[in-house]
Design a protein around this motif. Structure first.
Motif, mmCIF file in Angstrom:
data_model
loop_
_atom_site.group_PDB
_atom_site.id
_atom_site.type_symbol
_atom_site.label_atom_id
_atom_site.label_comp_id
_atom_site.label_asym_id
_atom_site.label_seq_id
_atom_site.Cartn_x
_atom_site.Cartn_y
_atom_site.Cartn_z
ATOM 1 N N GLU A 262 -5.094 -1.530 23.892
ATOM 2 C CA GLU A 262 -3.634 -0.934 24.134
ATOM 3 C C GLU A 262 -2.652 -0.358 23.177
ATOM 4 O OE1 GLU A 262 -2.454 -1.585 27.372
ATOM 5 O OE2 GLU A 262 -3.797 -3.023 28.396
ATOM 6 N N GLY A 263 -3.290 -0.494 22.089
ATOM 7 C CA GLY A 263 -2.343 0.399 21.112
ATOM 8 C C GLY A 263 -1.446 -0.473 20.531
ATOM 9 N N TRP A 264 -1.705 -1.811 20.539
ATOM 10 C CA TRP A 264 -0.623 -2.952 20.056
ATOM 11 C C TRP A 264 -0.843 -2.963 18.453
ATOM 12 C CZ3 TRP A 264 -1.883 -6.559 24.489
ATOM 13 C CH2 TRP A 264 -1.088 -6.030 25.729
ATOM 14 N N VAL A 265 -1.998 -2.677 17.927
ATOM 15 C CA VAL A 265 -2.461 -2.875 16.592
ATOM 16 C C VAL A 265 -1.815 -1.561 15.894
ATOM 17 C CG1 VAL A 265 -3.725 -3.543 14.875
ATOM 18 C CG2 VAL A 265 -4.295 -4.291 17.082
ATOM 19 N N ARG A 266 -0.699 -1.799 15.159
ATOM 20 C CA ARG A 266 -0.348 -0.519 14.411
ATOM 21 C C ARG A 266 -0.088 -0.925 12.941
ATOM 22 N NH1 ARG A 266 2.465 -0.676 19.444
ATOM 23 N NH2 ARG A 266 3.837 -1.991 18.713
ATOM 24 N N PRO A 267 0.122 0.383 12.029
ATOM 25 C CA PRO A 267 0.405 -0.368 10.519
ATOM 26 C C PRO A 267 1.645 -0.689 10.505
ATOM 27 C CG PRO A 267 -0.560 1.919 11.035
ATOM 28 C CD PRO A 267 -0.293 1.533 12.266
ATOM 29 N N GLN A 268 1.902 -1.547 9.438
ATOM 30 C CA GLN A 268 3.229 -2.314 9.018
ATOM 31 C C GLN A 268 3.529 -2.019 7.707
ATOM 32 O OE1 GLN A 268 3.368 -6.318 10.337
ATOM 33 N NE2 GLN A 268 1.939 -5.995 11.827
ATOM 34 N N PRO A 269 3.870 -0.631 7.289
ATOM 35 C CA PRO A 269 4.387 -0.423 6.051
ATOM 36 C C PRO A 269 5.652 -1.035 5.629
ATOM 37 C CG PRO A 269 4.976 1.395 7.540
ATOM 38 C CD PRO A 269 4.162 0.661 8.235
ATOM 39 N N PRO A 270 5.820 -1.255 4.322
ATOM 40 C CA PRO A 270 7.269 -2.090 3.922
ATOM 41 C C PRO A 270 8.243 -1.227 4.022
ATOM 42 C CG PRO A 270 5.598 -1.267 2.194
ATOM 43 C CD PRO A 270 5.118 -0.906 3.184
ATOM 44 N N ALA A 271 9.404 -2.247 4.153
ATOM 45 C CA ALA A 271 10.619 -1.491 4.405
ATOM 46 C C ALA A 271 11.119 -0.706 3.067
ATOM 47 C CB ALA A 271 11.709 -2.167 4.767
ATOM 48 N N GLN A 272 10.747 -1.425 1.698
ATOM 49 C CA GLN A 272 11.028 -0.699 0.403
ATOM 50 C C GLN A 272 10.014 -1.359 -0.431
ATOM 51 O OE1 GLN A 272 14.961 -3.057 0.075
ATOM 52 N NE2 GLN A 272 13.992 -4.276 -1.240
ATOM 53 N N LEU A 273 9.757 -0.700 -1.384
ATOM 54 C CA LEU A 273 8.779 -0.820 -2.616
ATOM 55 C C LEU A 273 9.193 -1.864 -3.634
ATOM 56 C CD1 LEU A 273 6.866 2.589 -2.672
ATOM 57 C CD2 LEU A 273 6.476 0.558 -1.258
ATOM 58 N N SER A 274 8.436 -2.559 -4.166
ATOM 59 C CA SER A 274 8.963 -3.237 -5.413
ATOM 60 C C SER A 274 8.693 -2.891 -6.646
ATOM 61 C CB SER A 274 7.860 -4.912 -5.385
ATOM 62 O OG SER A 274 6.742 -4.311 -5.600
ATOM 63 N N GLY A 275 7.957 -1.827 -6.896
ATOM 64 C CA GLY A 275 7.571 -1.188 -8.102
ATOM 65 C C GLY A 275 6.686 -1.946 -8.851
ATOM 66 N N LYS A 276 5.949 -2.790 -8.172
ATOM 67 C CA LYS A 276 4.907 -3.900 -8.933
ATOM 68 C C LYS A 276 3.453 -3.106 -8.315
ATOM 69 C CE LYS A 276 8.149 -6.558 -10.833
ATOM 70 N NZ LYS A 276 7.860 -6.652 -12.389
ATOM 71 N N ARG A 277 2.565 -3.429 -9.419
ATOM 72 C CA ARG A 277 1.261 -2.677 -9.220
ATOM 73 C C ARG A 277 0.265 -4.138 -9.191
ATOM 74 N NH1 ARG A 277 -0.561 2.100 -11.959
ATOM 75 N NH2 ARG A 277 -1.832 2.469 -9.920
ATOM 76 N N VAL A 278 -0.690 -4.174 -8.203
ATOM 77 C CA VAL A 278 -1.445 -4.982 -8.006
ATOM 78 C C VAL A 278 -3.045 -4.519 -7.827
ATOM 79 C CG1 VAL A 278 -2.108 -7.528 -6.961
ATOM 80 C CG2 VAL A 278 0.167 -6.740 -7.106
ATOM 81 N N ALA A 279 -3.941 -5.322 -8.644
ATOM 82 C CA ALA A 279 -5.362 -4.814 -8.450
ATOM 83 C C ALA A 279 -6.196 -5.961 -7.734
ATOM 84 C CB ALA A 279 -5.962 -4.522 -9.784
ATOM 85 N N VAL A 280 -6.801 -5.657 -6.990
ATOM 86 C CA VAL A 280 -7.598 -6.656 -6.020
ATOM 87 C C VAL A 280 -9.201 -6.302 -6.242
ATOM 88 C CG1 VAL A 280 -8.300 -7.766 -3.752
ATOM 89 C CG2 VAL A 280 -5.744 -7.101 -4.283
ATOM 90 N N VAL A 281 -9.777 -7.079 -6.883
ATOM 91 C CA VAL A 281 -11.225 -6.793 -7.101
ATOM 92 C C VAL A 281 -12.237 -7.515 -6.008
ATOM 93 C CG1 VAL A 281 -12.956 -7.127 -8.806
ATOM 94 C CG2 VAL A 281 -10.730 -6.817 -9.513
ATOM 95 N N GLY A 282 -12.830 -6.638 -5.298
ATOM 96 C CA GLY A 282 -13.326 -7.366 -3.998
ATOM 97 C C GLY A 282 -12.718 -6.870 -2.584
ATOM 98 N N SER A 283 -13.544 -6.254 -1.829
ATOM 99 C CA SER A 283 -12.879 -5.860 -0.443
ATOM 100 C C SER A 283 -13.688 -6.694 0.611
ATOM 101 C CB SER A 283 -13.402 -4.321 -0.294
ATOM 102 O OG SER A 283 -14.527 -4.133 -0.026
ATOM 103 N N GLY A 284 -14.092 -7.948 0.271
ATOM 104 C CA GLY A 284 -14.299 -8.891 1.402
ATOM 105 C C GLY A 284 -13.089 -9.479 2.181
ATOM 106 N N PRO A 285 -13.350 -10.372 3.302
ATOM 107 C CA PRO A 285 -12.214 -11.057 4.031
ATOM 108 C C PRO A 285 -10.973 -11.623 3.167
ATOM 109 C CG PRO A 285 -14.025 -12.300 4.002
ATOM 110 C CD PRO A 285 -14.554 -10.935 3.436
ATOM 111 N N ALA A 286 -11.094 -12.011 1.995
ATOM 112 C CA ALA A 286 -10.272 -12.635 1.108
ATOM 113 C C ALA A 286 -9.516 -11.304 0.490
ATOM 114 C CB ALA A 286 -10.816 -13.661 0.138
ATOM 115 N N GLY A 287 -10.239 -10.341 -0.311
ATOM 116 C CA GLY A 287 -9.483 -9.298 -0.721
ATOM 117 C C GLY A 287 -8.711 -8.329 0.043
ATOM 118 N N LEU A 288 -9.349 -8.267 1.585
ATOM 119 C CA LEU A 288 -8.590 -7.451 2.399
ATOM 120 C C LEU A 288 -7.311 -8.120 2.802
ATOM 121 C CD1 LEU A 288 -11.463 -6.163 4.617
ATOM 122 C CD2 LEU A 288 -10.289 -4.694 2.724
ATOM 123 N N ALA A 289 -7.388 -9.589 2.959
ATOM 124 C CA ALA A 289 -6.146 -10.292 3.669
ATOM 125 C C ALA A 289 -5.310 -10.082 2.649
ATOM 126 C CB ALA A 289 -6.690 -11.657 4.104
ATOM 127 N N ALA A 290 -5.531 -10.380 1.212
ATOM 128 C CA ALA A 290 -4.487 -10.620 0.233
ATOM 129 C C ALA A 290 -3.944 -9.091 0.063
ATOM 130 C CB ALA A 290 -5.007 -10.963 -1.103
#
Length: 495
Positions: free
Chosen positions: A133-161
């Motif tokens: 139905e097209g109900w799943v849409r991107p939810q970009p943030p309203a504003q950016l924090s200026g912080k950078r995060v690296a996630v090592v691993g793209s399995g379900p834990a990495g993707l969710a985080a």
């Protein structure tokens, strides 16, 4: 919740399967989900039980009675709201709706003396309709924090985080050593259980939310002769990540398979399950492989009675194996659990998968003593297994005298679980490990997923060891909250 008398009026409806003869000819999903009317009827069975044990039985604490009730009501608006309720606790219900063993159903109050509500099938129906139905849409943030995060691993834990942190406004980069995103979701789970288009669809959503994916990148120091380096185009040091990013989350999978160090282990034809399964998924994706493992016309023995072993069974049947036998060290479980004793916890009972239904002889209470070679030109290949029956008493195993037997086999897969995440990543960051080789990291109650190395966090299999996809999603979400709180001093992300 649901219809007041629904649990007395309606029976549990199981999802259907395509016929065996048809589905074993390809690697496509074959589960036939509930239609809207059937899902509504299942939602009607949800009782107004007062204390919904299903919520706690679910590792991500899905608000199950609420979305069951919304599906029962049945309007399009109710279905869309049900999707919002589902997404409030679970980033990827299309994964869990397909491959989760559904501990929520074991904990269902109706399961005390009846068949549980088909919670997993309702979840499956909600998310599939949401995408349609097209109900799943991107939810970009309203504003950016200026912080950078690296996630090592793209399995379900990495993707969710990564998704949670991006929605909190952080600039997230996910590092994956393989050429495609998904980790063990993509390379460990057969396509006939989870088609990889579901992962690709979520990756596209996350990219629209600002997440950057860097594939083919190894993090840490790896020897040049490592099999892992064959999949990567570049290496990035731990020190480089720590300098470039404000926080690093280690979310790799438990990839070290449990071995069986017995005579003949080095014979050709004896493989880890995780040699077979990733290869097949790569082939399905169009990758060209050198000398892939094939079970065509072979007698296959799978050692290990869990899900990974079942996946080897299904894959071998699709190759066209002559026979498939699965060994389990433990005794055969009862057909039906002792509900008064086990409810609402996960019960011990015999579980027959769709792969078993496709053709498999299952043997319980059996141990392998040696792999035996063939003769002549096959002297370096496995030809049989030397086995013995075992019995259990007081938690101890003993061999049954006179039960030795030779089992012919042309191909053997070791599917006895996983012992630890890959150690090179943890060692590269200097993270302390527990006796099982997992990262030492605090729980949410202790402050949250932080390792003993400043600004380095760990989650999923990397922290808790081999576990379910749904547990990995929970860990990723909770770790994201911990990282967000570390970066900002507080967090509004849900646990």
């Amino acid at each position: 919740m649901g219809k007041v008398t629904g649990f007395m009026e309606y029976e549990r409806l199981e999802e259907g399967y395509a016929p065996v003869a048809k589905r074993v000819k390809n690697y496509k999903e074959f589960v036939i989900g509930l239609n809207a009317e059937q899902a509504q009827q299942q939602g009607a069975r949800c009782m107004d039980c007062g204390t919904p044990f299903c919520n706690n039985g679910c590792p991500v604490n899905n608000v199950i009675p609420d979305f069951n009730d919304l599906v029962y009501r049945g309007s399009a608006q109710d279905w869309e709201l049900a999707l919002q309720v589902l997404h409030s606790t679970n980033n990827f219900p299309e994964f869990t709706g397909r491959i989760c063993p559904a501990p929520c159903e074991a904990a269902c109050t109706l399961n005390i003396n009846n068949d549980a509500v088909g919670i997993k099938s309702i979840e499956h129906a909600i998310i599939d309709r949401g995408w349609a139905e097209g109900w799943v849409r991107p939810q970009p943030p309203a504003q950016l924090s200026g912080k950078r995060v690296a996630v090592v691993g793209s399995g379900p834990a990495g993707l969710a985080a990564a998704q949670q942190l991006a929605r909190a406004g952080h600039a997230v980069t996910v590092f994956e050593k393989n050429s495609r995103v998904g980790g063990l979701l993509r390379y460990g789970i057969p396509d006939f259980k989870l088609e990889k288009s579901h992962i690709d669809r979520r990756v596209a959503q996350m990219q629209a939310e600002g997440v950057v994916f860097r594939t083919g990148v190894l993090v840490g120091e790896w020897p040049a002769d490592s099999k892992v380096t064959n999949h990567a185009q570049e290496q990035v040091s731990a020190q480089a990540l720590l300098q470039e990013f404000d926080a690093v989350l280690l979310a790799g999978g438990a990839e070290q398979s449990r071995d069986l160090p017995i005579p003949g282990r080095d014979l050709e034809g004896v493989h880890f399950a995780m040699e077979l399964l990733p290869q097949q998924n790569q082939a399905n994706a169009g990758d060209k492989l050198k000398a892939p493992i094939r079970a065509d016309g072979k007698r296959v023995v799978v050692i290990g009675g869990g899900d990974t072993g079942s996946d080897c069974v299904g894959t071998s049947n699709r190759h066209g194996a002559v026979s498939v036998t699965q060994f389990e060290l433990m005794p055969r479980p009862p057909e039906q659990e002792d509900k008064p004793l086990t409810w609402p916890y996960w019960p011990l009972k015999l579980r027959t998968s769709s792969s078993h239904d496709e053709g498999c002889e299952r043997t319980f209470g059996i141990a392998t003593k040696a792999f035996l070679p063939g003769k002549g030109k096959d002297k370096n290949r496995v030809a049989a297994l030397q086995t013995v029956r075992v019995q259990w008493s007081g938690g101890k195993m003993s061999e049954v005298e006179g039960s030795e037997e030779l089992i012919p086999a042309d191909l053997v897969f070791l599917a006895m679980g996983f012992v630890a995440p890959v150690g090179q990543v943890l060692q590269a960051f200097g993270v302390s490990q527990d006796p099982r080789g997992n990262a030492r990291a605090s729980t949410a109650e202790q402050g949250g997923y932080a390792t003993d190395v400043p600004k380095v966090f760990a989650a999923g299999d990397m922290r808790r060891g081999q576990s379910l996809v749904v547990w990995a999603i929970r860990e990723g979400r909770q770790a994201a909250r911990a990282v967000d709180a570390f970066l900002m001093g507080h967090s509004q992300l849900p646990r």
